[in-house]
Design a protein around this motif. Structure first.
Motif, PDB file in Angstrom:
ATOM      1  N   ILE B  71       0.845  -1.204   0.000  1.00 16.57           N
ATOM      2  CA  ILE B  71       0.000   0.000   0.000  1.00 16.57           C
ATOM      3  C   ILE B  71       0.880   1.253   0.000  1.00 16.57           C
ATOM      4  CG2 ILE B  71      -1.609   1.358   1.410  1.00 16.57           C
ATOM      5  CD1 ILE B  71      -2.818  -1.400   2.272  1.00 16.57           C
ATOM      6  N   LEU B  72       1.897   1.265   0.870  1.00 10.03           N
ATOM      7  CA  LEU B  72       2.794   2.428   0.915  1.00 10.03           C
ATOM      8  C   LEU B  72       3.486   2.631  -0.440  1.00 10.03           C
ATOM      9  CD1 LEU B  72       4.431   2.063   4.459  1.00 10.03           C
ATOM     10  CD2 LEU B  72       2.700   3.719   3.718  1.00 10.03           C
ATOM     11  N   THR B  73       3.928   1.518  -1.028  1.00 11.55           N
ATOM     12  CA  THR B  73       4.585   1.604  -2.341  1.00 11.55           C
ATOM     13  C   THR B  73       3.648   2.224  -3.365  1.00 11.55           C
ATOM     14  OG1 THR B  73       5.901  -0.345  -1.873  1.00 11.55           O
ATOM     15  CG2 THR B  73       5.675   0.267  -4.185  1.00 11.55           C
ATOM     16  N   THR B  74       2.392   1.759  -3.384  1.00  9.09           N
ATOM     17  CA  THR B  74       1.418   2.283  -4.345  1.00  9.09           C
ATOM     18  C   THR B  74       1.200   3.777  -4.129  1.00  9.09           C
ATOM     19  OG1 THR B  74       0.366   0.127  -4.236  1.00  9.09           O
ATOM     20  CG2 THR B  74      -0.856   1.876  -5.345  1.00  9.09           C
ATOM     21  N   LEU B 193      -2.733  -0.688  -9.819  1.00  8.22           N
ATOM     22  CA  LEU B 193      -3.032  -2.092  -9.541  1.00  8.22           C
ATOM     23  C   LEU B 193      -1.806  -2.968  -9.775  1.00  8.22           C
ATOM     24  CD1 LEU B 193      -5.278  -4.212  -8.949  1.00  8.22           C
ATOM     25  CD2 LEU B 193      -5.534  -4.417 -11.409  1.00  8.22           C
ATOM     26  N   PHE B 194      -1.142  -2.746 -10.912  1.00  3.75           N
ATOM     27  CA  PHE B 194       0.038  -3.543 -11.215  1.00  3.75           C
ATOM     28  C   PHE B 194       1.151  -3.270 -10.213  1.00  3.75           C
ATOM     29  CE2 PHE B 194      -2.013  -4.261 -15.283  1.00  3.75           C
ATOM     30  CZ  PHE B 194      -1.722  -5.589 -15.462  1.00  3.75           C
ATOM     31  N   ALA B 199       4.360  -5.128  -5.899  1.00  2.00           N
ATOM     32  CA  ALA B 199       5.000  -4.927  -4.605  1.00  2.00           C
ATOM     33  C   ALA B 199       4.611  -6.047  -3.636  1.00  2.00           C
ATOM     34  CB  ALA B 199       4.601  -3.576  -4.027  1.00  2.00           C
ATOM     35  N   LEU B 200       3.378  -6.527  -3.789  1.00  8.61           N
ATOM     36  CA  LEU B 200       2.884  -7.575  -2.884  1.00  8.61           C
ATOM     37  C   LEU B 200       3.697  -8.859  -3.051  1.00  8.61           C
ATOM     38  CD1 LEU B 200       0.597  -7.875  -0.828  1.00  8.61           C
ATOM     39  CD2 LEU B 200      -0.813  -8.853  -2.644  1.00  8.61           C
ATOM     40  N   ASP B 201       4.071  -9.213  -4.293  1.00 11.43           N
ATOM     41  CA  ASP B 201       4.833 -10.453  -4.410  1.00 11.43           C
ATOM     42  C   ASP B 201       6.240 -10.242  -4.961  1.00 11.43           C
ATOM     43  OD1 ASP B 201       2.850 -11.663  -7.220  1.00 11.43           O
ATOM     44  OD2 ASP B 201       4.493 -10.236  -7.148  1.00 11.43           O
ATOM     45  N   GLU B 202       6.854  -9.118  -4.574  1.00  7.51           N
ATOM     46  CA  GLU B 202       8.247  -8.870  -4.920  1.00  7.51           C
ATOM     47  C   GLU B 202       9.107  -9.841  -4.106  1.00  7.51           C
ATOM     48  OE1 GLU B 202       9.102  -5.905  -7.147  1.00  7.51           O
ATOM     49  OE2 GLU B 202      10.443  -7.603  -7.362  1.00  7.51           O
TER      50      GLU B 202
END
Lengths: 358, 261
Positions: B71-74, B193-194, B199-202
């Motif tokens: 979320i922070l990354t987004t 979204l991407f 970021a979620l599955d980095e």
């Protein structure tokens, strides 16, 4: 009648250079308050750049722009109070018609009741009452044009800029809108700067026309004067759809063309000269006719093309020069229409014999 | 006749789809197994591996970390990426082409090289295993998605609208926010979204620079695969897949309505 919010515009020695290309070179121009001025020129002539500089969307390399007495050269567009209408209308598709028109009012924090009143008034002005709730996507081209216009006038701007606003419309609608724009201009007493490449459009609507070519202002004049007395070869070819033929100077008011001597209304200059022949100022005439106000030419009909309201005749003069003349195709004329290969005599009024320097 | 001719084409498309989707289906089915090991097909079905995931505080912390970081990354990458795309779109200078390549380099350069580089730099400046360090790294990796998506959106957008908005009395920023942004919103949302899913599955970056308090879900999954292979991994994967799918479906449900309005 309240005092108009429209102002005069002065452009002083504008230069705009992109790398080594001069989009504008030393353009100066004065537009009176309430004047409809067209900037006419082919693409790449700098007319759109001039509009962009007046609108504040691009800054000039040097030179000044004044609205009234105020120097606005360094003002961003949002501080210039100008209504702008672009070719593709640039309506905001995510807003309704009314929201589009209310946009400049909201930017100025106009109260809601006042805002609604003025939007309704603007819609009435452009004949679009009852369209306020429509989405933009549901409008026809002409309707979009009207909404863009309403949005440009609703906040009482100092100036209206239009960049080929009618070029996306079909011919009939375009001609109807030209007259409407003209009326609107009169009713609002608006200062309008109108960019176009269509000479007929410019002639129809403008108080004055500024002709541009290669970044320079070539001539600025009233439509009639521009048409009657083009400053040079370029203006003559661009403004009248004229055929330009090189001619020789025979005297102060005499030129030679196709073996005939033609008289001209003004004293011609030395140097390279061209005569600007408009197909519809050249008429057929009898062999015996001899009028002091006319120039006469003799030639042979090489081709006849039916073009609906008129016939276009290609005529080869005695020395081989080809010219064109237009014969209205109504029945009164049918009897006198020449036949292919026949010799004919043509006449042209001395005042229509326009000679321009090359 | 026409249908018969198309038959091989349908076959190929179906085979490709099957090839893409089959591993996912296998993982999802295995996650409901009762077996101690990853087996396919499972003989008895149960939810015990979901229990072992949801009731394990360490897994839960890693999950929370990953979502917070994503979320922070987004939040960071959407405005930055959008601004970069806007700049690239407006700038007419020739050097912009090279700048674009530079911005896209995180998806061109092998991840392992970026991860190793980050590890060495972060070790020097003390950003290893910190939230800030992870967010910055994830943002770098996912910036291209926002950049490309928004750039594509801007290419089909008529910039004259922004000029008109300014002439009507709003600042350039306000013109962008009120006129441009609402119209390129689908592109921005797609990019976001991407970036979020990315970021979620980095994984590779996480393995190098995540850890301790700030262990992420993918890196913990990778570690646990080293120790023991149990179907908890399958159940976590299923949860992650569901989240991603849900987000994508949500997006595609929203966008056609927008287009009609």
């Amino acid at each position: 009648m309240p005092a108009s919010h429209f102002e005069s515009v002065s452009v002083r020695n504008l230069v705009k250079t992109y790398h080594t290309f001069d989009a504008l070179s030393d353009v100066s121009l004065d537009i009176a308050a309430g004047e409809f001025l067209s900037i006419l020129g082919p693409s790449g002539s700098g007319k759109t750049t001039l509009l962009q500089v007046i609108g504040g969307f691009t800054g000039p390399t040097s030179g000044k722009v004044y609205f009234g007495d105020t120097d606005v050269t360094n003002l961003p567009p949002q501080k210039r109070e100008i209504g702008v209408v672009f070719q593709n209308y640039a309506l905001f598709p995510h807003l309704t018609v009314a929201e589009n028109i209310a946009f400049p009012l909201k930017a100025r924090r106009v109260g809601r009741a006042d805002c609604e009143e003025r939007v309704a008034q603007a819609l009435r002005t452009v004949d679009m009452e009852g369209f306020g709730d429509r989405p933009i996507a549901k409008l026809s081209g002409g309707q979009k044009q009207r909404v863009a216009l309403a949005r440009a006038i609703v906040f009482e701007p100092r100036l209206i800029l239009m960049d080929e606003p009618l070029s996306a419309l079909d011919k009939n609608l375009r001609e109807a809108m030209q007259l409407e724009l003209r009326n609107l201009h009169k009713n609002l007493n608006a200062t309008i700067i109108y960019v176009t490449h269509d000479q007929r459009e410019a002639l129809t609507m403008s108080d004055r026309i500024a002709v541009m070519n290669k970044g320079k202002l070539v001539q600025i004049d009233q439509p009639k004067a521009l048409y009657r007395a083009p400053a040079d070869h370029f203006v003559a070819s661009f403004v009248g759809e004229a055929t330009l033929l090189p001619v020789t100077r025979l005297g102060d008011r005499q030129i030679g063309l196709g073996g005939a001597t033609l008289r001209t209304p003004d004293v011609t200059t030395d140097g390279k000269l061209f005569v600007a022949l408009q197909a519809d100022t050249i008429l057929l005439c009898d062999d015996a006719e001899d009028d002091a106000d006319s120039n006469y030419l003799n030639g042979t009909v090489r081709d006849l093309v039916y073009q609906g309201e008129s016939l276009k005749a290609d005529v080869v003069l005695d020395d081989g020069t080809a010219i064109a003349c237009r014969i209205a195709s109504h029945h009164y004329n049918l009897r006198s229409v020449p036949e292919l290969g026949h010799r004919i005599r043509l006449k042209m009024h001395v005042e229509d014999t326009i000679v321009v320097p090359g | 006749m026409k249908k018969l001719q198309n038959l091989p084409l349908y076959g190929v498309v179906f085979a490709i789809l099957f090839f893409l989707v089959f591993p996912i289906i296998v993982v999802v089915i295995m996650s409901f197994s009762d077996s101690r090991f990853l087996t396919f097909p499972p003989k008895v079905f149960s939810l015990r591996w979901y229990e072992s995931y949801f009731l394990d505080p360490a897994w839960m912390r890693a999950t929370r970390n990953s979502f917070v970081l994503a979320i922070l990354t987004t939040i960071l990458v959407v405005p930055v990426g959008t601004a970069a795309a806007y700049g690239a779109h407006m700038c007419k200078m020739a050097i912009m082409r090279h700048m674009q390549l530079l911005l896209l380099s995180p998806v061109i350069v092998p991840v392992i090289i970026i991860a190793a580089g980050l590890y060495m730099v972060y070790a020097q400046v003390g950003l290893l295993a910190t939230k800030l360090g992870l967010v910055l790294a994830f943002a770098t990796m996912n910036l291209p998605y926002v950049f490309i998506s928004v750039l594509a959106g801007l290419r089909s957008y008529d910039m004259a609208q922004e000029d008109v908005a300014r002439s009507l009395g709003v600042s350039r920023l306000a013109a962008f926010m009120k006129v441009t942004l609402p119209q390129i919103r689908p592109s921005v949302m797609t990019g976001a979204l991407f970036a979020f899913i990315g970021a979620l599955d980095e994984t590779v970056i996480s393995i190098f620079i995540a850890g301790g308090e700030n262990q992420t879900l993918p890196s913990r999954m990778f570690m646990s695969l080293n120790d023991e292979i149990d179907p908890t991994i399958a159940s976590i994967s299923t949860v992650l897949i569901s989240v991603s799918f849900a987000l994508v479906i949500l997006m595609s449900l929203r966008s056609p309505k927008k287009a009609n309005g």
